[in-house]
Write a protein that holds these residues in place. Sequence first.
Motif, PDB file in Angstrom:
ATOM      1  N   ALA A   1      30.789  34.236  40.964  1.00  0.00           N
ATOM      2  CA  ALA A   1      31.406  33.620  40.671  1.00  0.00           C
ATOM      3  C   ALA A   1      32.225  32.439  39.525  1.00  0.00           C
ATOM      4  N   LYS A   2      31.180  32.941  38.676  1.00  0.00           N
ATOM      5  CA  LYS A   2      31.526  32.464  37.212  1.00  0.00           C
ATOM      6  C   LYS A   2      33.344  33.612  36.466  1.00  0.00           C
ATOM      7  N   GLN A   3      33.084  34.636  36.808  1.00  0.00           N
ATOM      8  CA  GLN A   3      34.529  35.022  37.106  1.00  0.00           C
ATOM      9  C   GLN A   3      35.327  34.659  37.641  1.00  0.00           C
ATOM     10  N   LEU A   4      35.195  34.227  39.116  1.00  0.00           N
ATOM     11  CA  LEU A   4      36.464  34.047  39.717  1.00  0.00           C
ATOM     12  C   LEU A   4      36.834  32.774  39.624  1.00  0.00           C
ATOM     13  N   ILE A   5      36.215  31.486  39.106  1.00  0.00           N
ATOM     14  CA  ILE A   5      36.314  30.090  38.543  1.00  0.00           C
ATOM     15  C   ILE A   5      37.806  30.352  37.740  1.00  0.00           C
ATOM     16  N   ARG A   6      37.045  31.328  36.619  1.00  0.00           N
ATOM     17  CA  ARG A   6      37.237  31.836  35.636  1.00  0.00           C
ATOM     18  C   ARG A   6      38.787  32.041  36.104  1.00  0.00           C
ATOM     19  N   SER A   7      38.921  32.853  36.591  1.00  0.00           N
ATOM     20  CA  SER A   7      40.390  34.001  36.859  1.00  0.00           C
ATOM     21  C   SER A   7      41.101  32.937  38.398  1.00  0.00           C
ATOM     22  N   ALA A   8      41.006  32.118  38.437  1.00  0.00           N
ATOM     23  CA  ALA A   8      41.457  31.048  40.107  1.00  0.00           C
ATOM     24  C   ALA A   8      41.853  29.872  38.313  1.00  0.00           C
ATOM     25  N   CYS A   9      41.506  29.647  37.712  1.00  0.00           N
ATOM     26  CA  CYS A   9      42.172  28.563  36.836  1.00  0.00           C
ATOM     27  C   CYS A   9      43.144  29.497  36.185  1.00  0.00           C
ATOM     28  N   SER A  10      42.558  30.131  35.736  1.00  0.00           N
ATOM     29  CA  SER A  10      43.472  30.798  34.653  1.00  0.00           C
ATOM     30  C   SER A  10      44.241  31.079  34.528  1.00  0.00           C
ATOM     31  N   SER A  11      45.180  31.771  36.564  1.00  0.00           N
ATOM     32  CA  SER A  11      46.118  31.808  37.314  1.00  0.00           C
ATOM     33  C   SER A  11      46.951  30.215  37.142  1.00  0.00           C
ATOM     34  N   ALA A  12      46.437  29.523  37.178  1.00  0.00           N
ATOM     35  CA  ALA A  12      46.903  27.406  37.062  1.00  0.00           C
ATOM     36  C   ALA A  12      47.595  27.544  35.919  1.00  0.00           C
ATOM     37  N   LEU A  13      47.005  28.022  34.904  1.00  0.00           N
ATOM     38  CA  LEU A  13      46.738  27.514  33.650  1.00  0.00           C
ATOM     39  C   LEU A  13      48.284  28.260  33.235  1.00  0.00           C
ATOM     40  N   ASN A  14      48.122  29.289  33.499  1.00  0.00           N
ATOM     41  CA  ASN A  14      49.568  30.260  32.860  1.00  0.00           C
ATOM     42  C   ASN A  14      50.755  29.763  34.218  1.00  0.00           C
ATOM     43  N   PHE A  15      50.389  29.225  34.854  1.00  0.00           N
ATOM     44  CA  PHE A  15      51.296  28.893  35.934  1.00  0.00           C
ATOM     45  C   PHE A  15      52.110  28.086  35.321  1.00  0.00           C
ATOM     46  N   GLY A  16      51.520  27.378  34.857  1.00  0.00           N
ATOM     47  CA  GLY A  16      51.354  25.203  34.113  1.00  0.00           C
ATOM     48  C   GLY A  16      52.745  26.619  32.892  1.00  0.00           C
ATOM     49  N   GLU A  17      52.714  27.373  32.162  1.00  0.00           N
ATOM     50  CA  GLU A  17      52.898  27.804  31.134  1.00  0.00           C
ATOM     51  C   GLU A  17      54.069  28.446  30.983  1.00  0.00           C
ATOM     52  N   PHE A  18      54.096  29.569  32.874  1.00  0.00           N
ATOM     53  CA  PHE A  18      55.358  29.787  33.445  1.00  0.00           C
ATOM     54  C   PHE A  18      56.681  28.274  32.887  1.00  0.00           C
ATOM     55  N   ALA A  19      55.981  27.636  33.760  1.00  0.00           N
ATOM     56  CA  ALA A  19      56.684  26.230  33.623  1.00  0.00           C
ATOM     57  C   ALA A  19      57.328  25.990  31.891  1.00  0.00           C
ATOM     58  N   GLY A  20      56.965  25.959  31.451  1.00  0.00           N
ATOM     59  CA  GLY A  20      57.393  25.771  29.862  1.00  0.00           C
ATOM     60  C   GLY A  20      57.994  27.025  28.892  1.00  0.00           C
ATOM     61  N   ALA A  21      58.165  28.019  29.208  1.00  0.00           N
ATOM     62  CA  ALA A  21      58.459  29.456  28.909  1.00  0.00           C
ATOM     63  C   ALA A  21      60.130  28.874  28.209  1.00  0.00           C
ATOM     64  N   GLY A  22      59.725  29.262  26.822  1.00  0.00           N
ATOM     65  CA  GLY A  22      61.689  28.940  26.615  1.00  0.00           C
ATOM     66  C   GLY A  22      62.722  30.223  27.444  1.00  0.00           C
ATOM     67  N   THR A  23      62.443  31.229  27.996  1.00  0.00           N
ATOM     68  CA  THR A  23      63.256  32.740  28.007  1.00  0.00           C
ATOM     69  C   THR A  23      62.673  32.996  29.025  1.00  0.00           C
ATOM     70  N   ASP A  24      63.911  33.304  29.870  1.00  0.00           N
ATOM     71  CA  ASP A  24      63.412  34.498  30.936  1.00  0.00           C
ATOM     72  C   ASP A  24      62.641  35.723  30.364  1.00  0.00           C
ATOM     73  N   LYS A  25      62.543  36.249  29.635  1.00  0.00           N
ATOM     74  CA  LYS A  25      61.770  37.004  29.120  1.00  0.00           C
ATOM     75  C   LYS A  25      59.724  36.371  29.185  1.00  0.00           C
ATOM     76  N   ASP A  26      59.773  35.229  28.495  1.00  0.00           N
ATOM     77  CA  ASP A  26      58.521  34.629  28.003  1.00  0.00           C
ATOM     78  C   ASP A  26      58.244  33.727  29.984  1.00  0.00           C
ATOM     79  N   ARG A  27      59.140  33.504  30.401  1.00  0.00           N
ATOM     80  CA  ARG A  27      58.763  33.249  31.811  1.00  0.00           C
ATOM     81  C   ARG A  27      57.916  34.265  32.575  1.00  0.00           C
ATOM     82  N   ALA A  28      58.984  35.992  32.301  1.00  0.00           N
ATOM     83  CA  ALA A  28      58.286  37.130  33.694  1.00  0.00           C
ATOM     84  C   ALA A  28      57.004  37.176  32.733  1.00  0.00           C
ATOM     85  N   ASN A  29      56.541  37.152  31.652  1.00  0.00           N
ATOM     86  CA  ASN A  29      55.751  37.445  30.960  1.00  0.00           C
ATOM     87  C   ASN A  29      54.544  36.784  31.026  1.00  0.00           C
ATOM     88  N   LYS A  30      54.362  35.014  31.398  1.00  0.00           N
ATOM     89  CA  LYS A  30      53.589  34.246  32.279  1.00  0.00           C
ATOM     90  C   LYS A  30      53.521  34.133  33.330  1.00  0.00           C
TER      91      LYS A  30
END
Length: 114
Positions: free
Chosen positions: A34-63
């Motif tokens: 349960a704890k691991q699932l909460i971490r991975s689900a929240c991490s997906s949302a947080l990293n998707f948020g980082e995608f929106a602010g990425a400066g380059t297409d390479k950085d967007r693809a990495n996020k």
Amino acid sequence: MKKYDLDGRFEDFAASVIVLFDKQPKSFSADYLAKQLIRSACSSALNFGEFAGAGTDKDRANKLRITLKELRESLRNLNIQIKANILKKDNAVGILKENDELIRIVVTLIKKYS
């Protein structure tokens, strides 16, 4: 073209996982997963948020790749919990469906930015 609120969907997905596991699990394995699932689900949302602010297409693809990794981890975790009878599939159908749809969306976005 219809605009979709993907940020909101990722946040809702993470929140639904948190709500699903709001009660204290009854075993060590249930607690661990349960704890691991909460971490991975929240991490997906947080990293998707980082995608929106990425400066380059390479950085967007990495996020997006990190987001995809976390979504796949979430899906695997849910499947393990269902197979181990920790989680009833009936209780997770909506989360499983949304997890699958988000994976498909992210794969499509990765193709766009790669």
